[in-house]
Design an enzyme around this catalytic site. Structure first.
Site, short mmCIF file in Angstrom:
data_model
loop_
_atom_site.label_atom_id
_atom_site.label_comp_id
_atom_site.label_asym_id
_atom_site.label_seq_id
_atom_site.Cartn_x
_atom_site.Cartn_y
_atom_site.Cartn_z
N GLU A 1 -4.16 -7.39 5.23
CA GLU A 1 -3.30 -6.27 5.63
C GLU A 1 -2.35 -6.72 6.74
OE1 GLU A 1 -3.77 -1.58 6.98
OE2 GLU A 1 -5.45 -2.97 7.28
N HIS B 1 -9.25 6.68 2.56
CA HIS B 1 -9.66 6.90 3.95
C HIS B 1 -10.91 7.77 4.07
CE1 HIS B 1 -8.67 6.78 8.34
NE2 HIS B 1 -8.26 5.60 7.93
N ARG C 1 -13.53 -5.54 3.88
CA ARG C 1 -12.37 -5.31 4.74
C ARG C 1 -12.67 -5.45 6.23
NH1 ARG C 1 -7.87 -3.92 4.89
NH2 ARG C 1 -8.09 -1.86 5.82
N TYR D 1 -3.04 11.49 6.07
CA TYR D 1 -3.28 10.14 6.58
C TYR D 1 -2.30 9.15 5.93
CZ TYR D 1 -4.92 5.43 6.88
OH TYR D 1 -4.94 4.07 7.07
N GLU E 1 -13.59 -1.56 6.89
CA GLU E 1 -12.87 -1.74 8.15
C GLU E 1 -13.65 -1.18 9.34
OE1 GLU E 1 -9.64 1.77 8.80
OE2 GLU E 1 -9.21 0.42 7.14
N TRP F 1 -12.07 11.85 8.85
CA TRP F 1 -10.66 11.51 9.00
C TRP F 1 -10.41 10.10 8.45
CZ3 TRP F 1 -7.66 7.71 11.21
CH2 TRP F 1 -6.29 7.94 11.17
N GLU G 1 -9.07 1.83 -1.43
CA GLU G 1 -9.77 1.46 -0.20
C GLU G 1 -10.53 2.65 0.37
OE1 GLU G 1 -8.32 0.46 4.36
OE2 GLU G 1 -6.97 0.07 2.68
N ARG H 1 0.86 -1.18 0.00
CA ARG H 1 0.00 0.00 0.00
C ARG H 1 0.89 1.23 0.00
NH1 ARG H 1 -3.71 2.23 4.93
NH2 ARG H 1 -1.80 3.41 5.30
N ASP I 1 -5.15 3.82 0.01
CA ASP I 1 -6.26 4.09 0.93
C ASP I 1 -6.67 5.55 0.83
OD1 ASP I 1 -8.08 4.19 2.98
OD2 ASP I 1 -6.72 3.45 4.54
#
Length: 402
Positions: free
Chosen positions: A339, A212, A283, A159, A262, A402, A236, A147, A210
């Site tokens: 991951e 995010h 995820r 991030y 996630e 975030w 992601e 990643r 990602d």
């Protein structure tokens, strides 16, 4: 055999972990992870005040019944606190069952579907050149998938990008810090990173990224379309997924594979995403998704729709969850990737593990149960420290994802 007692261990070897330890009247115990980043003590209270008293005297072999009792019996369902607590119990019961039957947990889940679990690493840098170098460092270690995140010109804190060459750890000690974000600067910059990565390393490595949760659906469609020439393994969390229907817009604009989940707690968070084939990888982590028992159902449902697993595996999950994930990953047919964000060395002072890494793959080991243990005396050396994930604001001060 009956559950005789259970206790919760809170320790902070570099970061906070919450571990549930369930004992049987025959001397066998099992471990479960209950860590909820930034809300650890909420899960501790839920376990100690509500869950553990309901477990005493129950047969630990009845894993499904206990899961349903804790989910349906509480009336108030789902949510990260409830599901993390249920997951901890579930992991511990699978650990006990494996130890009683003297076999690793993956054998209880149907045995091996593969020999090893492909994992991806995290590479980051303050700029494109530094990130490209970091990706090369991980490829040299044998990783097949990496990643990649990089600093964005004009954005002070990004991030996935660490400072001072330290390992990236998003949770910060004390109250939440506040970051500033610019989607426009990000969208203009990030395709340049992957163009450089392909120019440098060719077509073979798997590259992931990602977002995010920071894009609208149409912005996610744009970045996915612009990244298509560099054939990423996935992007992601490109947009917040509470509105599952929003992924229809993204699908209309890009063929870049999508991964999400996630922060999901149950199969219902992804029901439409999976059934309409709006994502390619789910995820949700073992600890956030109610444990092995519920993740079995999510993976089976996803398999019908050609969706693979790609479980969260950052440092906010303890070695117990990593072990549970690896046993799970080894067993399911629709595994995609796992991951891997290695813990600090100090974590091994508290947790011992049977799992291992070699040439881009991880292996859960063959010890009975999950193959993880905790040293409670050493855990006491590292007391809880308040820590939170950052809060994000746009450049004009508007609170943002975030």
């Amino acid at each position: 055999m009956k559950i005789e007692k259970a206790n919760v261990i809170v320790t902070c070897p570099g970061r906070n972990f919450v571990t549930l330890k369930i004992y049987t009247d025959e001397g066998v115990y099992g471990l479960g992870d209950a860590t909820l980043n930034g809300r650890e003590k909420s899960v501790v209270s839920y376990l100690e005040d509500h869950v553990i008293p309901c477990l005493i005297g129950r047969d630990p072999a009845n894993i499904e019944d206990i899961w349903q009792y804790l989910y349906k019996g509480a009336y108030w369902r789902r949510g990260p606190v409830t599901m993390s607590a249920i997951a901890a119990v579930d992991m511990a019961l699978w650990d006990i069952k494996g130890k009683v039957l003297d076999t690793p947990v993956y054998n209880l889940l149907g045995g091996k579907s593969r020999q090893g679990v492909m994992v991806y690493a995290h590479a980051n840098g303050s700029d494109i050149e530094e990130t490209v170098d970091e990706v090369g460092r991980y490829l040299d270690k044998g990783y097949r998938a990496v990643r990649a995140q990089c600093g964005i010109p004009g954005v002070e804190s990004v991030y996935g990008v660490s400072k001072n060459k330290e390992s990236y750890e998003p949770a910060k000690k004390g109250l939440p810090p506040e970051d500033t974000w610019s989607t426009e600067k990000y969208l203009n910059h990030i395709p340049k990173l992957f163009e450089q990565l392909r120019d440098t390393y060719g077509d073979d490595p798997h590259f992931l990224h990602d977002c995010h949760h920071r894009l609208t659906p149409i912005e996610a469609g744009r970045v996915g379309k612009e990244l298509e020439p560099f054939h990423l393994f996935w992007i992601e969390d490109c947009t917040p997924a509470e509105l599952q229907e929003s992924f229809r817009i993204i699908r209309q604009h890009t063929t870049t594979p999508l991964a999400v989940g996630e922060v999901f707690n149950s199969i219902w968070d992804a029901q439409l995403l999976i059934s309409e084939m709006l994502i390619d990888y789910i995820r949700t982590s073992i600890v956030r998704g109610g444990g092995i028992s519920h993740m079995k159902k999510i993976a089976s449902f996803a398999e019908i729709y050609h969706v693979k697993t790609g479980f969260h595996g950052a440092t906010d999950l303890s070695p117990v969850t990593m072990a549970a994930a690896l046993h799970f990953d080894l067993s399911v047919n629709n595994f995609g990737i796992q991951e891997r964000m290695p813990h600090q060395e100090i974590v091994s002072d508290v947790f011992s593990t049977a799992y291992s890494f070699d040439s881009g793959f991880m292996y859960p080991g063959d010890e009975p149960g999950l193959g993880v243990d905790i040293d409670e005396e050493k855990a006491k050396k590292y007391p809880y420290e308040r820590a939170y994930l950052p809060v994000n604001r746009k450049e004009d001060g508007t609170l943002f994802n975030w």
